[in-house]
Scaffold this motif. Structure first.
Motif, PDB file in Angstrom:
ATOM      1  N   PHE A 130       1.016  -1.072   0.039  1.00  0.00           N
ATOM      2  CA  PHE A 130       0.180  -0.445  -0.267  1.00  0.00           C
ATOM      3  C   PHE A 130       0.607   1.549  -0.148  1.00  0.00           C
ATOM      4  N   LYS A 131       1.940   1.215   1.195  1.00  0.00           N
ATOM      5  CA  LYS A 131       2.320   2.227   0.423  1.00  0.00           C
ATOM      6  C   LYS A 131       3.061   2.969  -0.132  1.00  0.00           C
ATOM      7  N   SER A 132       3.843   2.051  -0.587  1.00  0.00           N
ATOM      8  CA  SER A 132       4.865   1.946  -2.303  1.00  0.00           C
ATOM      9  C   SER A 132       3.937   2.242  -3.369  1.00  0.00           C
ATOM     10  N   TYR A 133       2.481   1.792  -2.906  1.00  0.00           N
ATOM     11  CA  TYR A 133       1.557   1.585  -4.599  1.00  0.00           C
ATOM     12  C   TYR A 133       1.266   3.645  -4.414  1.00  0.00           C
ATOM     13  N   MET A 134       0.787   4.281  -2.687  1.00  0.00           N
ATOM     14  CA  MET A 134       0.350   5.266  -3.305  1.00  0.00           C
ATOM     15  C   MET A 134       1.933   6.064  -3.464  1.00  0.00           C
ATOM     16  N   ILE A 135       2.824   6.438  -3.018  1.00  0.00           N
ATOM     17  CA  ILE A 135       3.921   6.916  -2.809  1.00  0.00           C
ATOM     18  C   ILE A 135       4.404   6.857  -5.066  1.00  0.00           C
ATOM     19  N   TYR A 136       4.662   5.448  -5.469  1.00  0.00           N
ATOM     20  CA  TYR A 136       5.103   5.604  -6.784  1.00  0.00           C
ATOM     21  C   TYR A 136       3.988   5.407  -8.256  1.00  0.00           C
ATOM     22  N   SER A 137       2.969   5.844  -8.201  1.00  0.00           N
ATOM     23  CA  SER A 137       1.949   5.794  -8.511  1.00  0.00           C
ATOM     24  C   SER A 137       1.447   7.462  -8.894  1.00  0.00           C
ATOM     25  N   GLY A 138       2.121   8.027  -7.674  1.00  0.00           N
ATOM     26  CA  GLY A 138       1.778   9.368  -7.655  1.00  0.00           C
ATOM     27  C   GLY A 138       0.901  10.490  -6.688  1.00  0.00           C
ATOM     28  N   ARG A 139      -0.717   9.313  -5.909  1.00  0.00           N
ATOM     29  CA  ARG A 139      -1.525   9.962  -5.375  1.00  0.00           C
ATOM     30  C   ARG A 139      -0.946  10.542  -4.165  1.00  0.00           C
ATOM     31  N   ALA A 140       0.536  10.157  -3.658  1.00  0.00           N
ATOM     32  CA  ALA A 140       0.813  10.320  -2.662  1.00  0.00           C
ATOM     33  C   ALA A 140       2.207  10.839  -2.707  1.00  0.00           C
ATOM     34  N   SER A 141       2.689  11.916  -1.518  1.00  0.00           N
ATOM     35  CA  SER A 141       3.905  12.570  -1.114  1.00  0.00           C
ATOM     36  C   SER A 141       4.351  12.092  -0.091  1.00  0.00           C
ATOM     37  N   VAL A 142       5.735  11.692  -0.022  1.00  0.00           N
ATOM     38  CA  VAL A 142       6.624  11.480   1.634  1.00  0.00           C
ATOM     39  C   VAL A 142       6.870  12.997   2.072  1.00  0.00           C
ATOM     40  N   VAL A 143       6.897  12.869   3.252  1.00  0.00           N
ATOM     41  CA  VAL A 143       6.512  14.173   3.674  1.00  0.00           C
ATOM     42  C   VAL A 143       8.446  14.434   4.819  1.00  0.00           C
ATOM     43  N   ALA A 144       8.376  13.064   5.433  1.00  0.00           N
ATOM     44  CA  ALA A 144       9.561  12.321   6.246  1.00  0.00           C
ATOM     45  C   ALA A 144       9.684  11.081   5.919  1.00  0.00           C
ATOM     46  N   SER A 145      10.789  10.671   6.396  1.00  0.00           N
ATOM     47  CA  SER A 145      10.936   9.588   6.536  1.00  0.00           C
ATOM     48  C   SER A 145      12.213   9.469   7.714  1.00  0.00           C
ATOM     49  N   GLY A 146      12.077   8.504   8.702  1.00  0.00           N
ATOM     50  CA  GLY A 146      13.204   8.108   9.064  1.00  0.00           C
ATOM     51  C   GLY A 146      12.639   7.725  10.972  1.00  0.00           C
ATOM     52  N   SER A 147      13.937   7.443  11.541  1.00  0.00           N
ATOM     53  CA  SER A 147      13.657   7.942  13.035  1.00  0.00           C
ATOM     54  C   SER A 147      12.298   8.593  13.640  1.00  0.00           C
ATOM     55  N   TYR A 148      12.386   8.468  14.518  1.00  0.00           N
ATOM     56  CA  TYR A 148      11.196   9.705  15.517  1.00  0.00           C
ATOM     57  C   TYR A 148      11.507  10.570  15.892  1.00  0.00           C
ATOM     58  N   GLU A 149      13.095  10.723  16.273  1.00  0.00           N
ATOM     59  CA  GLU A 149      13.973  11.845  16.202  1.00  0.00           C
ATOM     60  C   GLU A 149      13.650  12.725  15.405  1.00  0.00           C
ATOM     61  N   LYS A 150      14.080  11.941  13.912  1.00  0.00           N
ATOM     62  CA  LYS A 150      14.231  12.918  13.037  1.00  0.00           C
ATOM     63  C   LYS A 150      12.275  13.040  12.415  1.00  0.00           C
ATOM     64  N   VAL A 151      11.681  12.663  12.644  1.00  0.00           N
ATOM     65  CA  VAL A 151      10.685  12.979  11.763  1.00  0.00           C
ATOM     66  C   VAL A 151       9.696  13.621  12.619  1.00  0.00           C
ATOM     67  N   TYR A 152      10.142  13.662  14.426  1.00  0.00           N
ATOM     68  CA  TYR A 152       8.671  14.142  14.995  1.00  0.00           C
ATOM     69  C   TYR A 152       8.228  15.659  14.596  1.00  0.00           C
ATOM     70  N   LYS A 153       9.172  16.427  14.069  1.00  0.00           N
ATOM     71  CA  LYS A 153       8.384  18.210  13.711  1.00  0.00           C
ATOM     72  C   LYS A 153       8.088  17.785  12.232  1.00  0.00           C
ATOM     73  N   ALA A 154       8.514  17.220  11.337  1.00  0.00           N
ATOM     74  CA  ALA A 154       7.068  17.029  10.710  1.00  0.00           C
ATOM     75  C   ALA A 154       6.116  16.237  10.497  1.00  0.00           C
ATOM     76  N   ALA A 155       5.621  15.854  11.562  1.00  0.00           N
ATOM     77  CA  ALA A 155       4.513  14.780  11.887  1.00  0.00           C
ATOM     78  C   ALA A 155       3.366  16.381  11.696  1.00  0.00           C
ATOM     79  N   TYR A 156       4.352  17.795  12.163  1.00  0.00           N
ATOM     80  CA  TYR A 156       2.656  18.493  12.499  1.00  0.00           C
ATOM     81  C   TYR A 156       2.445  18.794  11.107  1.00  0.00           C
ATOM     82  N   LYS A 157       2.990  18.639   9.676  1.00  0.00           N
ATOM     83  CA  LYS A 157       2.336  18.703   8.454  1.00  0.00           C
ATOM     84  C   LYS A 157       1.358  18.488   8.208  1.00  0.00           C
TER      85      LYS A 157
END
Length: 368
Positions: free
Chosen positions: A279-306
């Motif tokens: 599901f994750k791969s399809y949504m991203i590679y189909s263009g129906r979705a895009s990644v805001v951030a990826s990685g550990s919690y400490e790396k992405v928690y600020k981006a989660a507010y978006k």
């Protein structure tokens, strides 16, 4: 004339006999009927009491009260006890990181099945547990989330007291019970300095998606919805998990996305529909979705507010996505909340149960 009267009397006697036989059967079985009803009531009150004690232990940090609920002389009893102790420790670490305090925890237990066993009973049930919390610097503002869990528990009576000899359930905290300490002070400061977010201006497709996931989040949903999934779709929990199926339903039923050859459901779902990694791969590679951030919690928690309602979070271990949660809102500090299936969630902080350093997150924005 005489013959007619006799026939009427015979009919009356026959009817009266049937009534007397029926009443006798009821009276003969009366004690058994009462016994079954009182047994169900006894089991219900016992399970309710177990949850009440565990919830209070979590609220007050009273670990001593838990030990009396379990038969710690039996292997499965001690495993169940140790698991609850780990869960208490994790929730304490997580709430410290968030700078929150729980004000109330209450469970609604719905028993599905009771089986008599040689030494007691095996009970299958769902528990919808509501957690209320507030931020330490915002004590007048109460937040709430619900977690739905599915249990199988063995109870045995020992010295006039019911104890747990075995318990299995879909634990929402299982992937974080070996939580390593994180840089809590830095994260805490960032979280508490945020304010609430106004999400009322999201578009109609996102609003419809939100309505859908709030209604069909199973054991975590409002009681009026019967704690059920949408019966139009197969429940994939027995086959490994229903989280991606739920996310796909949100996009199709609520968000108005159209099915296609790769992403479809027709009596059963395609890999892109029901498999978390697919599901994750399809949504991203189909263009129906895009990644805001990826990685550990400490790396992405600020981006989660978006993230907005209708977006999703993918959780991965060892390079593979194992779970999908869908974004359902934000709390009084703007912290992103999610719904999901498997361990059913309603408006739960997005990282709760997934804070382990071995977890990788993908925060994904869906293009409605």
């Amino acid at each position: 004339m005489i013959i007619l009267i006799k026939k009427k009397n015979v009919i009356r006697i026959f009817v009266l006999s049937i009534v007397l036989i029926f009443l006798s059967l009821i009276l003969l079985n009366y004690d058994e009927v009462i016994h079954v009803v009182s047994l169900d009531d006894d089991v219900q009150s016992t399970v309710d009491e177990i949850f009440d004690i565990r919830n209070k232990a979590l609220l007050k940090g009273d670990v001593d009260s838990l030990k009396y609920l379990y038969d710690r002389e039996k292997k499965y009893g001690i495993w169940a006890y140790e698991h609850e102790m780990k869960k208490l420790k994790y929730i304490k670490i997580w709430s410290d990181k968030q700078n929150i305090s729980f004000s109330d925890i209450d469970s609604d237990v719905v028993i599905r099945n009771i089986t008599k066993r040689k030494s007691g009973y095996r009970i299958n049930f769902l528990a919808s547990t509501e957690y209320k919390y507030f931020y330490i610097n915002e004590k007048d503002t109460e937040n709430m989330f619900r977690i739905g869990t599915y249990h199988s528990i063995d109870l045995e009576k020992q010295e006039d007291k019911w104890v747990i000899t075995r318990e299995w359930y879909t634990d929402p905290f299982a992937d974080s019970l070996n939580l390593n300490d994180i840089k809590a002070e830095k994260i805490k400061e960032y979280i508490v300095n945020h304010k609430s977010r106004d999400l009322s201006n999201i578009n109609n497709r996102r609003k419809k998606a939100l309505e859908y996931i709030d209604k069909y989040c199973g054991a975590a949903s409002d009681e009026e919805y019967g704690y059920k999934y949408n019966k139009k779709y197969k429940d994939y929990n027995p086959l490994g998990g229903d989280c991606a199926n739920f996310a796909s339903q949100m996009l199709y039923e609520g968000g108005g996305f159209k099915k296609n050859y790769t992403w479809k459901y027709d009596g059963g779902g395609s890999k892109a529909w029901v498999n978390a990694h697919g599901f994750k791969s399809y949504m991203i590679y189909s263009g129906r979705a895009s990644v805001v951030a990826s990685g550990s919690y400490e790396k992405v928690y600020k981006a989660a507010y978006k993230l907005l309602p209708g977006d999703f979070v993918a959780y991965g271990k060892n390079g593979k996505v194992t779970h999908i949660s869908v974004v359902s809102g934000a709390d009084s500090k703007g912290y992103t909340l999610v719904n999901s299936h498997n361990t059913d969630r309603y408006r739960v902080p997005w990282d709760l149960g997934w804070s382990n350093k071995g977890i990788k997150f993908w925060l994904v924005h869906v293009h409605y």
